[in-house]
Design a protein around this motif. Structure first.
Motif, PDB file in Angstrom:
ATOM      1  N   LYS A 373       0.951  -1.261  -0.039  1.00 27.51           N
ATOM      2  CA  LYS A 373      -0.084  -0.082   0.003  1.00 27.51           C
ATOM      3  C   LYS A 373       0.799   1.395   0.002  1.00 27.51           C
ATOM      4  CE  LYS A 373      -3.933  -2.340   0.572  1.00 27.51           C
ATOM      5  NZ  LYS A 373      -5.050  -2.319  -0.678  1.00 27.51           N
ATOM      6  N   LEU A 374       2.270   1.150  -0.129  1.00 27.08           N
ATOM      7  CA  LEU A 374       3.017   2.351   0.126  1.00 27.08           C
ATOM      8  C   LEU A 374       2.803   3.098  -1.178  1.00 27.08           C
ATOM      9  CD1 LEU A 374       6.502   0.581   1.475  1.00 27.08           C
ATOM     10  CD2 LEU A 374       4.867   2.133   2.631  1.00 27.08           C
ATOM     11  N   GLU A 375       2.388   2.795  -2.065  1.00 27.47           N
ATOM     12  CA  GLU A 375       2.351   3.597  -3.421  1.00 27.47           C
ATOM     13  C   GLU A 375       0.837   4.193  -3.426  1.00 27.47           C
ATOM     14  OE1 GLU A 375       4.433   4.768  -5.700  1.00 27.47           O
ATOM     15  OE2 GLU A 375       6.122   3.717  -4.498  1.00 27.47           O
ATOM     16  N   ALA A 376      -0.222   3.226  -2.910  1.00 30.37           N
ATOM     17  CA  ALA A 376      -1.564   3.786  -2.991  1.00 30.37           C
ATOM     18  C   ALA A 376      -1.952   4.848  -2.026  1.00 30.37           C
ATOM     19  CB  ALA A 376      -2.479   2.479  -2.944  1.00 30.37           C
ATOM     20  N   VAL A 377      -1.153   5.028  -1.000  1.00 28.15           N
ATOM     21  CA  VAL A 377      -1.539   6.068  -0.030  1.00 28.15           C
ATOM     22  C   VAL A 377      -0.937   7.266  -0.473  1.00 28.15           C
ATOM     23  CG1 VAL A 377      -1.452   4.310   1.952  1.00 28.15           C
ATOM     24  CG2 VAL A 377       0.592   5.661   1.201  1.00 28.15           C
ATOM     25  N   VAL A 382      -7.106   8.360  -0.542  1.00 25.81           N
ATOM     26  CA  VAL A 382      -7.061   6.735   0.061  1.00 25.81           C
ATOM     27  C   VAL A 382      -6.593   6.773   1.425  1.00 25.81           C
ATOM     28  CG1 VAL A 382      -5.320   4.663  -0.587  1.00 25.81           C
ATOM     29  CG2 VAL A 382      -6.200   6.106  -2.341  1.00 25.81           C
ATOM     30  N   ARG A 383      -7.158   5.865   2.014  1.00 29.92           N
ATOM     31  CA  ARG A 383      -7.300   5.570   3.635  1.00 29.92           C
ATOM     32  C   ARG A 383      -7.005   4.244   3.892  1.00 29.92           C
ATOM     33  NH1 ARG A 383      -8.737   9.610   7.102  1.00 29.92           N
ATOM     34  NH2 ARG A 383      -9.404   7.770   8.422  1.00 29.92           N
ATOM     35  N   GLY A 393      -8.986  10.872  12.820  1.00 32.87           N
ATOM     36  CA  GLY A 393      -8.953  12.158  11.975  1.00 32.87           C
ATOM     37  C   GLY A 393      -8.414  12.171  10.605  1.00 32.87           C
ATOM     38  N   GLY A 394      -8.129  12.785   9.753  1.00 32.08           N
ATOM     39  CA  GLY A 394      -7.778  12.904   8.318  1.00 32.08           C
ATOM     40  C   GLY A 394      -8.725  12.739   7.353  1.00 32.08           C
ATOM     41  N   THR A 395      -8.183  13.259   6.198  1.00 29.10           N
ATOM     42  CA  THR A 395      -9.364  13.083   5.043  1.00 29.10           C
ATOM     43  C   THR A 395      -8.558  12.207   3.874  1.00 29.10           C
ATOM     44  OG1 THR A 395      -8.152  14.897   4.027  1.00 29.10           O
ATOM     45  CG2 THR A 395     -10.260  15.387   5.617  1.00 29.10           C
ATOM     46  N   GLY A 396      -7.605  11.774   4.263  1.00 29.65           N
ATOM     47  CA  GLY A 396      -6.878  10.953   3.163  1.00 29.65           C
ATOM     48  C   GLY A 396      -6.035  11.905   1.966  1.00 29.65           C
ATOM     49  N   LEU A 397      -5.871  13.093   2.347  1.00 35.97           N
ATOM     50  CA  LEU A 397      -5.139  14.057   1.324  1.00 35.97           C
ATOM     51  C   LEU A 397      -3.825  14.418   1.785  1.00 35.97           C
ATOM     52  CD1 LEU A 397      -8.395  16.071   0.151  1.00 35.97           C
ATOM     53  CD2 LEU A 397      -7.126  14.610  -1.193  1.00 35.97           C
ATOM     54  N   GLY A 398      -3.398  14.183   2.994  1.00 33.13           N
ATOM     55  CA  GLY A 398      -2.253  14.885   3.564  1.00 33.13           C
ATOM     56  C   GLY A 398      -1.144  14.225   2.676  1.00 33.13           C
ATOM     57  N   LEU A 399      -1.011  12.948   2.456  1.00 35.62           N
ATOM     58  CA  LEU A 399       0.180  12.366   1.652  1.00 35.62           C
ATOM     59  C   LEU A 399       0.074  12.742   0.217  1.00 35.62           C
ATOM     60  CD1 LEU A 399       0.706   8.908   3.357  1.00 35.62           C
ATOM     61  CD2 LEU A 399       2.248  10.924   3.547  1.00 35.62           C
ATOM     62  N   ALA A 400      -0.949  12.796  -0.310  1.00 37.60           N
ATOM     63  CA  ALA A 400      -1.318  13.270  -1.646  1.00 37.60           C
ATOM     64  C   ALA A 400      -1.001  14.610  -2.098  1.00 37.60           C
ATOM     65  CB  ALA A 400      -2.891  13.108  -2.088  1.00 37.60           C
ATOM     66  N   ALA A 414       9.385   9.713  -0.926  1.00 41.14           N
ATOM     67  CA  ALA A 414       9.397   8.041  -0.715  1.00 41.14           C
ATOM     68  C   ALA A 414       8.914   7.599   0.669  1.00 41.14           C
ATOM     69  CB  ALA A 414      10.873   7.773  -0.870  1.00 41.14           C
ATOM     70  N   LEU A 415       8.308   6.624   0.546  1.00 40.98           N
ATOM     71  CA  LEU A 415       7.747   6.055   1.969  1.00 40.98           C
ATOM     72  C   LEU A 415       8.454   4.672   2.176  1.00 40.98           C
ATOM     73  CD1 LEU A 415       3.787   6.999   1.715  1.00 40.98           C
ATOM     74  CD2 LEU A 415       5.965   8.147   2.780  1.00 40.98           C
ATOM     75  N   ARG A 416       8.809   4.388   3.546  1.00 36.62           N
ATOM     76  CA  ARG A 416       9.441   3.238   3.628  1.00 36.62           C
ATOM     77  C   ARG A 416       9.024   2.823   5.154  1.00 36.62           C
ATOM     78  NH1 ARG A 416      13.983   3.015   6.506  1.00 36.62           N
ATOM     79  NH2 ARG A 416      15.248   4.992   6.700  1.00 36.62           N
ATOM     80  N   ASN A 417       8.867   1.443   5.457  1.00 31.83           N
ATOM     81  CA  ASN A 417       8.669   1.093   6.567  1.00 31.83           C
ATOM     82  C   ASN A 417      10.089   0.859   7.424  1.00 31.83           C
ATOM     83  OD1 ASN A 417       5.679   0.819   7.019  1.00 31.83           O
ATOM     84  ND2 ASN A 417       6.013  -0.833   5.484  1.00 31.83           N
ATOM     85  N   ARG A 418      10.102   1.259   8.741  1.00 33.01           N
ATOM     86  CA  ARG A 418      11.367   1.317   9.542  1.00 33.01           C
ATOM     87  C   ARG A 418      11.627  -0.125  10.155  1.00 33.01           C
ATOM     88  NH1 ARG A 418      11.632   6.285  13.371  1.00 33.01           N
ATOM     89  NH2 ARG A 418      13.827   5.399  13.408  1.00 33.01           N
ATOM     90  N   ASP A 419      12.839  -0.674  10.164  1.00 37.41           N
ATOM     91  CA  ASP A 419      13.139  -1.622  10.753  1.00 37.41           C
ATOM     92  C   ASP A 419      12.864  -1.399  12.331  1.00 37.41           C
ATOM     93  OD1 ASP A 419      14.066  -2.799   8.715  1.00 37.41           O
ATOM     94  OD2 ASP A 419      16.237  -2.221   9.033  1.00 37.41           O
ATOM     95  N   GLY A 420      11.970  -2.356  13.117  1.00 34.52           N
ATOM     96  CA  GLY A 420      11.488  -2.201  14.219  1.00 34.52           C
ATOM     97  C   GLY A 420       9.944  -1.546  14.364  1.00 34.52           C
ATOM     98  N   GLY A 421       9.524  -1.258  13.343  1.00 40.07           N
ATOM     99  CA  GLY A 421       8.230  -0.637  13.278  1.00 40.07           C
ATOM    100  C   GLY A 421       8.330   0.905  12.843  1.00 40.07           C
ATOM    101  N   GLY A 422       7.222   1.543  12.304  1.00 42.95           N
ATOM    102  CA  GLY A 422       7.182   2.827  12.136  1.00 42.95           C
ATOM    103  C   GLY A 422       7.292   3.088  10.492  1.00 42.95           C
ATOM    104  N   LEU A 423       7.211   4.402  10.234  1.00 39.97           N
ATOM    105  CA  LEU A 423       7.392   4.841   9.142  1.00 39.97           C
ATOM    106  C   LEU A 423       8.249   5.954   8.871  1.00 39.97           C
ATOM    107  CD1 LEU A 423       5.858   4.670   6.080  1.00 39.97           C
ATOM    108  CD2 LEU A 423       4.568   6.501   6.761  1.00 39.97           C
TER     109      LEU A 423
END
Length: 430
Positions: A373-377, A382-383, A393-400, A414-423
């Protein structure tokens, strides 16, 4: 095992053209050798016929004692004369030996009858036996030579082949290069992102393709611009009736229903504001760029959050100056920080500068985003309901919005998941 074709069109065209030209070159070389061999053979046989006739007539008139002294003077590279019956041979002659024998027979008979035989040897040898007027035996020993090839011919042929290959490579490169540039331009074409016009020069076909591509690019831009203007207009026009509804609800009877209506109106207002912001983000180039002290800019932004009691920290921040649009950059970082605070409660900012590129990262230890889902968000509205509930909260437009503004600044999100959790959300500029 079947041979595999190269993957690129350039390699395939190069191999096809080179193979065809090499075959044509080989055929021309073979024809040249055949014609040269026939011409040389005709000259050789004519010379042989005359030379043998003169030599045998001369030896026939010389006294027997004088003949041995003349034999070395009459020798040639491919045939020689010897007194006596010669070596034992076989009467069966190969085709090439028969042709030589016919020429010698035509030169000597009927005055000097000739008998021929072949000497078993490698390479083949031919003997012609003649009886002179005084009864002495004379042998004509013929050793046909191979075709003479000049020592420089292989080197010249190699140079010719190299020049041929270089010309084919250059021709294929010139023919394929516009197609390669066209593919690169198509790869860079993304809706809502600025793109350079394709060069309309070169051959007629390339110029026509360039004009068609630029026209397509312009149509896509006009279509998106029309949709954005519609979105902005609708979002703007909704603000007035929403304000009226809020005033009517606030002046109405107090109670749980009023609170629920006000909460719904607040959600609608937030959605309208985000819609307007997204529409504006597609035209981020309208803000003029300025020289910006990135360290002071990021510190000011972080201090504003800290003054409001939000947990935002800086882990790396070098002294960097860049030319950018500060309001667009502030909106990008604000959206990313708000996302991190909403879903993790804490945000970390790190800035790295290397080789003329600047990377601004906003990191959190929240639930992260599924890899698929990293590209779709980054698309509008898109939520991820399974990890980020609408209750947060949020409208699904922040990252867009952040993605569109990053593109307007000439960068990329660019979005990626961190080792140990998180973004980790990283905006790369430069």
């Amino acid at each position: 095992m079947r041979a595999r074709w190269p993957g690129s069109l350039r390699s395939r065209l190069f191999l096809i053209l080179l193979a065809g030209l090499l075959c044509g070159q080989a055929l021309g070389f073979a024809i040249m050798l055949l014609e040269r061999d026939q011409s040389a053979r005709a000259v050789m046989l004519t010379t042989l016929q005359r030379d043998v006739a003169v030599a045998v007539a001369l030896l026939d008139r010389l006294p027997g004692a004088e003949r041995p002294r003349w034999l070395p003077l009459l020798d040639r590279p491919t045939y020689r004369y010897a007194l006596g019956p010669g070596e034992p041979g076989t009467p069966t002659l190969p085709p090439r030996a028969r042709m030589i024998a016919d020429e010698i027979r035509a030169a000597l008979e009927p005055r000097f009858p000739v008998r021929f035989d072949a000497v078993p040897d490698s390479p083949e040898r031919l003997q012609g036996h003649v009886v002179l007027a005084d009864g002495a035996d004379l042998t004509i020993a013929v050793r046909p030579a191979l075709r003479a090839v000049a020592s420089w011919l292989p080197a010249a042929l190699a140079v010719q082949l190299l020049v041929l290959a270089a010309c084919v490579w250059l021709a294929v490169r010139l023919a394929v290069r516009p197609l390669t540039r066209f593919a690169e331009a198509a790869d860079r074409l993304e809706p809502g992102r600025p793109a350079a016009r394709f060069a309309e020069g070169g051959p007629d076909e390339v110029a026509r393709a360039g004009k068609a591509f630029n026209a397509l690019q312009a149509r896509i831009a006009r279509h998106l611009d029309e949709r954005v203007r519609i979105l902005a207009a609708i979002s703007h026009d909704l603000q007035t009736p929403i304000t009226r509804m809020r005033l009517r609800v606030e002046t109405g009877a107090e109670g749980p229903d009023q609170d629920r209506l006000l909460a719904d109106l607040a959600v609608i207002e937030a959605l309208v504001r985000e819609g307007i912001a997204y529409a504006r983000s597609l035209h981020g180039e309208v803000e003029p760029p300025v020289r910006l002290d990135l360290r002071a800019f990021v510190e000011s932004l972080v201090f504003d959050y800290q003054d409001g009691g939000r947990d935002v920290t800086i882990t790396a921040l070098p002294d960097v100056t860049l030319a950018t649009r500060p309001q667009a950059l502030r909106r990008i970082l604000t959206n990313l920080i708000d996302n991190a605070l909403r879903y993790a409660g804490r945000a970390e900012i790190a800035v790295e500068a290397s080789e003329g590129r600047i990377a601004l990262s906003v990191r959190d230890r929240g639930p992260g985003i599924p890899e698929d889902k990293l590209e779709a968000v980054r698309l509008p509205f898109v939520r991820l309901e399974e990890s980020r509930s609408r209750d947060t909260g949020g409208t699904g437009l922040g990252l867009a919005i952040a993605d569109q503004l990053a593109a307007a600044l000439g960068g990329r999100l660019a979005l990626r998941n961190r080792d140990g959790g998180g973004l980790a959300a990283t905006v790369t500029l430069g």
